[in-house]
Write a protein that holds these residues in place. Structure first.
Motif, short mmCIF file in Angstrom:
data_model
loop_
_atom_site.label_atom_id
_atom_site.label_comp_id
_atom_site.label_asym_id
_atom_site.label_seq_id
_atom_site.Cartn_x
_atom_site.Cartn_y
_atom_site.Cartn_z
N VAL A 1 27.76 55.36 77.87
CA VAL A 1 26.87 54.24 77.59
C VAL A 1 26.21 54.44 76.22
CG1 VAL A 1 24.88 55.29 78.75
CG2 VAL A 1 25.01 52.82 78.60
N ILE A 2 25.85 53.33 75.59
CA ILE A 2 25.06 53.34 74.37
C ILE A 2 23.68 52.81 74.75
CG2 ILE A 2 24.72 52.37 72.06
CD1 ILE A 2 27.77 52.00 71.89
N VAL A 3 22.63 53.45 74.27
CA VAL A 3 21.26 53.00 74.53
C VAL A 3 20.61 52.61 73.21
CG1 VAL A 3 19.03 53.60 75.53
CG2 VAL A 3 21.13 54.59 76.50
N ILE A 4 20.03 51.42 73.19
CA ILE A 4 19.34 50.94 71.99
C ILE A 4 17.97 50.43 72.38
CG2 ILE A 4 21.44 50.37 70.70
CD1 ILE A 4 21.02 47.43 71.50
N GLY A 5 17.05 50.46 71.45
CA GLY A 5 15.73 49.88 71.65
C GLY A 5 15.68 48.48 71.08
N LEU A 6 14.98 47.60 71.78
CA LEU A 6 14.81 46.23 71.29
C LEU A 6 13.34 45.94 71.12
CD1 LEU A 6 17.23 44.03 73.43
CD2 LEU A 6 17.54 44.81 71.10
N ARG A 7 13.01 45.23 70.07
CA ARG A 7 11.61 44.84 69.89
C ARG A 7 11.41 43.42 70.41
NH1 ARG A 7 13.03 44.10 63.91
NH2 ARG A 7 12.96 41.86 63.75
N ALA B 1 21.71 44.95 66.97
CA ALA B 1 21.83 44.89 68.43
C ALA B 1 22.99 43.98 68.83
CB ALA B 1 20.52 44.41 69.05
N GLN B 2 23.10 42.86 68.18
CA GLN B 2 24.18 41.92 68.49
C GLN B 2 25.55 42.54 68.22
OE1 GLN B 2 23.95 38.23 66.34
NE2 GLN B 2 25.43 37.24 67.67
N ARG B 3 25.70 43.22 67.10
CA ARG B 3 26.98 43.85 66.77
C ARG B 3 27.34 44.92 67.79
NH1 ARG B 3 29.47 40.53 64.49
NH2 ARG B 3 30.99 41.64 65.70
N ILE B 4 26.35 45.72 68.20
CA ILE B 4 26.62 46.77 69.18
C ILE B 4 27.06 46.15 70.50
CG2 ILE B 4 25.56 48.61 70.56
CD1 ILE B 4 23.72 49.08 68.03
N LEU B 5 26.34 45.12 70.95
CA LEU B 5 26.69 44.46 72.21
C LEU B 5 28.10 43.87 72.17
CD1 LEU B 5 23.30 42.70 72.95
CD2 LEU B 5 24.36 44.49 74.34
N LEU B 6 28.46 43.30 71.03
CA LEU B 6 29.77 42.65 70.92
C LEU B 6 30.92 43.63 70.69
CD1 LEU B 6 28.77 39.56 68.76
CD2 LEU B 6 29.32 39.59 71.21
N ASP B 7 30.65 44.72 69.96
CA ASP B 7 31.73 45.61 69.54
C ASP B 7 31.93 46.85 70.40
OD1 ASP B 7 32.13 43.83 67.49
OD2 ASP B 7 31.16 45.08 65.96
N ALA B 8 30.93 47.24 71.18
CA ALA B 8 31.03 48.46 71.97
C ALA B 8 32.07 48.33 73.08
CB ALA B 8 29.67 48.81 72.57
N SER B 9 32.80 49.40 73.30
CA SER B 9 33.80 49.40 74.37
C SER B 9 33.24 49.99 75.65
CB SER B 9 35.04 50.18 73.92
OG SER B 9 34.67 51.50 73.58
N ALA C 1 19.84 48.06 76.76
CA ALA C 1 18.80 47.69 75.80
C ALA C 1 17.45 47.96 76.46
CB ALA C 1 18.93 46.22 75.42
N VAL C 2 16.64 48.78 75.80
CA VAL C 2 15.35 49.20 76.35
C VAL C 2 14.24 48.61 75.50
CG1 VAL C 2 13.89 51.20 76.86
CG2 VAL C 2 16.38 51.37 77.14
N LYS C 3 13.23 48.04 76.17
CA LYS C 3 12.06 47.51 75.46
C LYS C 3 10.93 48.52 75.58
CE LYS C 3 12.61 43.12 77.28
NZ LYS C 3 12.01 41.85 77.68
N ALA C 4 10.14 48.63 74.53
CA ALA C 4 8.97 49.50 74.57
C ALA C 4 7.85 48.81 75.34
CB ALA C 4 8.51 49.81 73.15
N GLU C 5 7.01 49.62 75.96
CA GLU C 5 5.86 49.04 76.63
C GLU C 5 4.86 48.56 75.59
OE1 GLU C 5 4.11 51.50 79.62
OE2 GLU C 5 6.07 52.18 80.32
N LEU D 1 26.90 53.61 65.42
CA LEU D 1 26.73 53.82 66.86
C LEU D 1 28.02 53.53 67.63
CD1 LEU D 1 23.71 54.20 66.39
CD2 LEU D 1 23.33 52.83 68.41
N VAL D 2 28.66 52.43 67.30
CA VAL D 2 29.91 52.07 67.99
C VAL D 2 30.99 53.11 67.69
CG1 VAL D 2 31.76 50.36 68.09
CG2 VAL D 2 29.36 49.62 68.17
N ALA D 3 31.09 53.56 66.44
CA ALA D 3 32.11 54.55 66.06
C ALA D 3 31.88 55.87 66.79
CB ALA D 3 32.12 54.77 64.56
N VAL D 4 30.65 56.36 66.81
CA VAL D 4 30.36 57.62 67.50
C VAL D 4 30.63 57.48 68.99
CG1 VAL D 4 28.53 59.24 68.14
CG2 VAL D 4 28.74 58.47 65.77
#
Length: 133
Positions: free
Chosen positions: A95-101, A115-123, A128-132, A84-87
């Protein structure tokens, strides 16, 4: 510029995809859907075919909704967070969008490793989206 979303076929993955698609319509930009699998012995041909069919369905739904999109299934032997970070960097994503449980109280102490790696490494910003429920 585009929005990159990490997608897996779960309610969290669908929530992230839906949010990202709506955001693309608002921003008048394209969406890059990434399904990243580490691969190896635990990723068999039946599973690969199931994911491929799911991603074709998603591409069709996005087209019907008027979202300009590209769907990529990546099986490169790396963690999904790295893909995800590379793409996002290659595409100069907005922006990068990820789902969180949802997690238990103990699980809340440690965010999911991808999720932690994306948050730390993304430029770029990460949503972060939570499901209903």
């Amino acid at each position: 510029m585009a929005i990159v979303v990490g997608y897996i076929p779960t309610k969290e993955g669908r929530a992230a995809l839906n949010w990202a698609a709506q955001e693309c319509l608002l921003r008048k930009t394209s969406l890059i859907v990434i399904n990243s699998q580490r691969g190896g012995g635990s990723f068999d041909a039946d599973e690969a075919l199931r994911f491929e069919e799911e991603l074709k369905r998603i591409a069709s739904e996005l087209e019907e909704a008027g979202v300009s999109s590209e769907v990529r299934q990546l099986v490169r032997g790396v963690e999904p967070s790295e893909d995800l970070v590379a793409v996002a960097q290659e595409e100069k994503a907005e922006v990068i969008v990820i789902g969180l449980r949802r997690r238990t109280p103990v699980g809340k102490l440690i965010l999911g490793s991808n999720a932690q790696r994306i948050l730390l490494d993304a430029s770029c910003p990460v949503v972060a989206v939570k499901a209903e429920d």
